[in-house]
Enzyme design. Structure first.
Site, PDB file in Angstrom:
ATOM      1  N   CYS A 132      -3.190   2.701  -2.248  1.00  0.00           N
ATOM      2  CA  CYS A 132      -2.901   1.668  -0.635  1.00  0.00           C
ATOM      3  C   CYS A 132      -2.093   0.136  -0.706  1.00  0.00           C
ATOM      4  O   CYS A 132      -0.651   1.012   0.205  1.00  0.00           O
ATOM      5  CB  CYS A 132      -4.072   1.268  -0.150  1.00  0.00           C
ATOM      6  SG  CYS A 132      -4.315   1.449   1.733  1.00  0.00           S
ATOM      7  N   CYS A 133      -1.822  -1.027  -1.481  1.00  0.00           N
ATOM      8  CA  CYS A 133      -0.864  -1.621  -1.382  1.00  0.00           C
ATOM      9  C   CYS A 133       0.847  -0.730  -1.594  1.00  0.00           C
ATOM     10  O   CYS A 133       1.682  -1.048  -0.621  1.00  0.00           O
ATOM     11  CB  CYS A 133      -1.086  -2.162  -1.964  1.00  0.00           C
ATOM     12  SG  CYS A 133      -3.026  -3.841  -1.620  1.00  0.00           S
ATOM     13  N   CYS A 222      -5.052  -7.962   5.234  1.00  0.00           N
ATOM     14  CA  CYS A 222      -5.281  -6.261   5.787  1.00  0.00           C
ATOM     15  C   CYS A 222      -6.553  -7.151   6.228  1.00  0.00           C
ATOM     16  O   CYS A 222      -7.416  -7.551   5.273  1.00  0.00           O
ATOM     17  CB  CYS A 222      -5.015  -5.185   5.940  1.00  0.00           C
ATOM     18  SG  CYS A 222      -2.774  -5.129   4.900  1.00  0.00           S
ATOM     19  N   CYS A 225      -9.487  -5.643   3.955  1.00  0.00           N
ATOM     20  CA  CYS A 225      -9.951  -6.468   2.531  1.00  0.00           C
ATOM     21  C   CYS A 225      -9.152  -8.024   2.865  1.00  0.00           C
ATOM     22  O   CYS A 225      -9.402  -8.424   1.631  1.00  0.00           O
ATOM     23  CB  CYS A 225      -8.530  -5.853   2.255  1.00  0.00           C
ATOM     24  SG  CYS A 225      -8.151  -4.213   1.827  1.00  0.00           S
ATOM     25  N   CYS A 250      -1.433  -7.200  -4.863  1.00  0.00           N
ATOM     26  CA  CYS A 250      -1.549  -6.854  -4.550  1.00  0.00           C
ATOM     27  C   CYS A 250       0.195  -5.259  -4.424  1.00  0.00           C
ATOM     28  O   CYS A 250       0.431  -4.450  -3.983  1.00  0.00           O
ATOM     29  CB  CYS A 250      -0.619  -6.681  -2.402  1.00  0.00           C
ATOM     30  SG  CYS A 250       0.497  -8.103  -2.471  1.00  0.00           S
TER      31      CYS A 250
END
Ligand code: SF4
Length: 260
Positions: A132-133, A222, A225, A250
């Site tokens: 995702c990062c 985010c 997170c 990240c």
């Protein structure tokens, strides 16, 4: 006396050995310099080919220092699509406070769409934050840095002794490239400062700050997170708390994780 290095019109920026030598010279020149002087030196050297990476958190002091330097400066941030509402409003407040426009980078819609379609909106809780990062942060950062010769980050050694304990105030970026694939210079003016130093500066300068800090959030990323930490807990305990400490980068500074 140090020689004046200005890479804005210097073709040697394309040559890794020449750039490495300039970085070494800056490290010597700035060995005892404060963060404000380091920001000014970076802007002086790179002009409009350098930009401040702003996360929407306490690295706002970098913008304050750039503003005070009197040099024109650029600021960019990455909108992952998963930030807190407070962070978006804070970015707007910073723009208004300094009379600037923050350049906002976004992930590629197709990549986000594919990931969410295949794995859902919270896949990072199941298989880690790397994918995702990578889509929401690293790829947009890579695209942004490809237009620059240098960038300024808010990294500090005390943010994570395991992964950031040895960063220098200026160094060659070991992960990303700049314009035309050339080496990129990474400035970390806050490297030697503590969190307390940064907050002293924020309060002394009456700089706007993200209201989440007042609610126990220290390191802000985010929304899914990031969580508040208790007094005495290290700030990194509020990020990706379900993962091992050495995985807690990240990807924007992933070269640090590979350190022995
Ligand atoms: Fe995705 Fe979390 Fe990384 Fe944000 S911090 S890009 S939501 S994994």
């Amino acid at each position: 006396m140090s020689r004046a290095i200005d890479l804005r019109d210097d073709a040697s920026v394309q040559a890794p050995h020449a750039l490495a030598s300039d970085v070494a010279a800056w490290q010597t020149e700035l060995a005892r310099a404060g963060a404000e002087a380091i920001v000014a030196r970076a802007l002086e050297a790179f002009g409009d080919t350098i930009a401040i990476s702003f996360s929407g958190a306490e690295d706002v002091v970098l913008i304050e220092y750039a503003h005070r330097s009197g040099h024109p400066f650029r600021v960019f941030t990455l909108d992952t699509g998963r930030l807190h509402g407070e962070t978006y409003r804070f970015i707007e407040a910073v723009e208004q406070h300094y009379g600037i426009r923050v350049e906002v980078g976004f992930p590629e819609a197709a990549a986000v769409t594919g990931m969410v379609r295949d794995k859902g909106l919270f896949s990072f809780f199941r298989d880690g934050h790397t994918e995702c990062c990578g889509i929401r942060k690293v790829a947009p950062l890579q695209r942004h840095l490809a237009g620059l010769r240098a960038w300024i980050t808010g990294q500090r050694r005390d943010q994570s002794p395991q992964t950031r304990g040895r960063i220098d105030v200026v160094e060659l970026d070991a992960r990303f490239s700049g314009q035309a694939g050339a080496p990129l210079v990474k400035w970390n003016p806050l490297a030697r400062l503590s969190s307390t130093d940064v907050w002293d500066e924020i309060h002394a300068s009456a700089v706007p700050f993200n209201p989440l800090h007042a609610r126990g959030f220290v390191s802000i990323g985010c929304e899914p997170c990031t969580r508040a930490v208790l007094p005495g807990q290290h700030e990194r305990e509020g990020r990706w708390w379900w993962e091992h400490e050495t995985s807690k980068e990240c990807g924007l500074h992933l070269d640090l994780v590979a350190e022995p």
